[in-house]
Design an enzyme around this catalytic site. Structure first.
Site, PDB file in Angstrom:
ATOM      1  N   ASP A 186       9.235  -4.164   9.561  1.00  0.00           N
ATOM      2  CA  ASP A 186       8.282  -4.905  10.395  1.00  0.00           C
ATOM      3  C   ASP A 186       6.850  -4.658   9.936  1.00  0.00           C
ATOM      4  O   ASP A 186       6.028  -5.576   9.897  1.00  0.00           O
ATOM      5  CB  ASP A 186       8.464  -4.597  11.871  1.00  0.00           C
ATOM      6  N   GLU A 242       2.971  -0.456  10.473  1.00  0.00           N
ATOM      7  CA  GLU A 242       2.833  -1.355  11.613  1.00  0.00           C
ATOM      8  C   GLU A 242       1.399  -1.384  12.118  1.00  0.00           C
ATOM      9  O   GLU A 242       0.813  -2.455  12.319  1.00  0.00           O
ATOM     10  CB  GLU A 242       3.774  -0.921  12.735  1.00  0.00           C
TER      11      GLU A 242
END
Length: 392
Positions: free
Chosen positions: A154, A97
């Site tokens: 993500d 991330e």
């Protein structure tokens, strides 16, 4: 803060009962072909969703933020000479991330040297799996630094999105090809493209499917990075990213729990009806606060998506944004660094055209990595889509 987010993901990963097989049923990959320009007017408020999707066109991110003091401070404080993006609020670890966010902001700042440095470190240290996905966590005081080979979807999406932006912005085919490889494995390995019902995005390959958890599949709506999907569709068009995006927007309207009508961080989709997942606090917190940011970055201006948040943030509190226990409705804590306040300001801009306060147009020098990142992304979105809210 970030430690809460990392602990939640780590706890979920430890619940894995068996390695996950390939999750997405999708076509075989063909031969490879591979999160601000002119001022935009504010989006229409009463458009039907189909029309809204047509007007919220994909905009290039390159140079949208510019090499502003906030970016220069950010890379001085959080980006090492080697290209590791440091999570200052979480033991100075790095993760997919942070690397993806750093790459996106480097594109927005038009800083190709920093982009290449971050991408080089990411490729050398996190792309250590048998597929094109990234190991999710790198710890500087551990050997090996990558102890868990699971991915975080993500982070994969953010890196693939940044590479697609860089490939287009700097006309570099190698970036587009790298984006495609990651996007293909995201779709094949972490998306449940189901023949019946909408597709679901799993937070990781292992630990969240129906085979891994009694209440599975378990999702996290903040992993639906809405502005990334059109870019992934451009590099991997054989997968139905539009349908995945629409499924996420629909779930945002359905996963409204308790009197506050807010989503929890982790949601069980067993039986097709969203419910707070077992084993996690039923809270709207540090993960979910990204949802309105991603919607606004994607150009979604329909009030219905933001309604519970507009109510939650109607009365600003100097103590910070509230963390809500959706079961009781109580405030369970506060996100008290100033960067978080940029998200309600961006939402007010996207929905009502409210100007961003002057004190939010430059990140504070003392913010930790996560709120500083969200703050710069909010300013990037404002520069891309909502320039009138900046007085421009």
């Amino acid at each position: 803060m970030m430690a809460d987010r990392t602990r939640a993901l780590a706890a979920a990963l430890l619940m894995s009962l068996a390695p996950a097989a390939v999750l997405a049923q999708a076509p075989a990959e063909p031969a490879p072909t591979e999160t601000r320009p002119p001022a935009k007017t504010l989006p229409e408020k009463a458009l039907p969703e189909k029309a809204l999707a047509e007007t919220a066109e994909t905009l290039p991110m390159l140079n949208s933020l510019g090499n502003v003091p906030g970016w220069r401070r950010y890379k001085t404080r959080f980006v090492t000479d080697q290209g590791r993006v440091v999570d200052s609020g979480n033991g100075r670890i790095s993760h997919s991330e942070s690397q993806g966010y750093g790459m996106l902001l480097a594109v927005a700042a038009g800083d190709r040297d920093t982009f290449q440095r971050i991408w080089g470190w990411t490729r050398a240290n996190l792309m250590v799996r048998d597929d094109a996905l990234l190991a999710w966590r790198w710890e500087p005081d551990k050997r090996p630094a990558v102890a868990d080979m699971n991915n975080a979807t993500d982070g994969d999406i953010l890196v693939a999105w940044a590479l697609a932006e860089a490939g287009d912005g700097w006309s570099d085919e190698s970036y587009r090809l790298a984006s495609r490889r990651i996007a293909v494995d995201i779709a094949r390995r972490t998306v449940l493209f189901r023949s019946e019902g909408p597709p679901l995005l799993l937070p990781a390959m292992n630990g969240f499917s129906a085979e891994d958890r009694p209440d599975g599949p378990v999702i996290n709506l903040s992993y639906w990075v809405f502005p990334a999907f059109p870019r992934l569709a451009a590099v991997a068009p054989e997968f139905d990213w539009d349908r995945l995006s629409a499924a996420g927007r629909d779930l945002l309207l359905r996963a409204r729990f308790g009197e506050a009508r807010l989503p929890t961080e982790w949601i069980s989709m067993r039986g097709g009806q969203p419910q707070p997942a077992s084993g996690f606090p039923p809270e709207f917190s540090y993960n979910a606060v990204r949802l309105p940011l991603y919607l606004a970055m994607a150009g979604v201006g329909e009030r219905r998506y933001y309604e519970p948040l507009l109510a939650l943030w109607a009365d600003a509190d100097q103590a910070g944004l509230p963390i809500i226990d959706t079961a009781s409705g109580a405030v369970a804590g506060r996100m008290n660094e100033p960067g978080y306040a940029a998200i309600p300001a961006l939402v007010a801009c996207a929905v009502d055209g409210t100007p961003l306060p002057a004190d939010l147009q430059e990140p504070a020098a003392s913010e930790n990595y996560y709120p500083a990142t969200l703050h710069l992304l909010a300013l990037t979105a404002a520069n891309m889509r909502y320039r009138p809210c900046l007085g421009r």
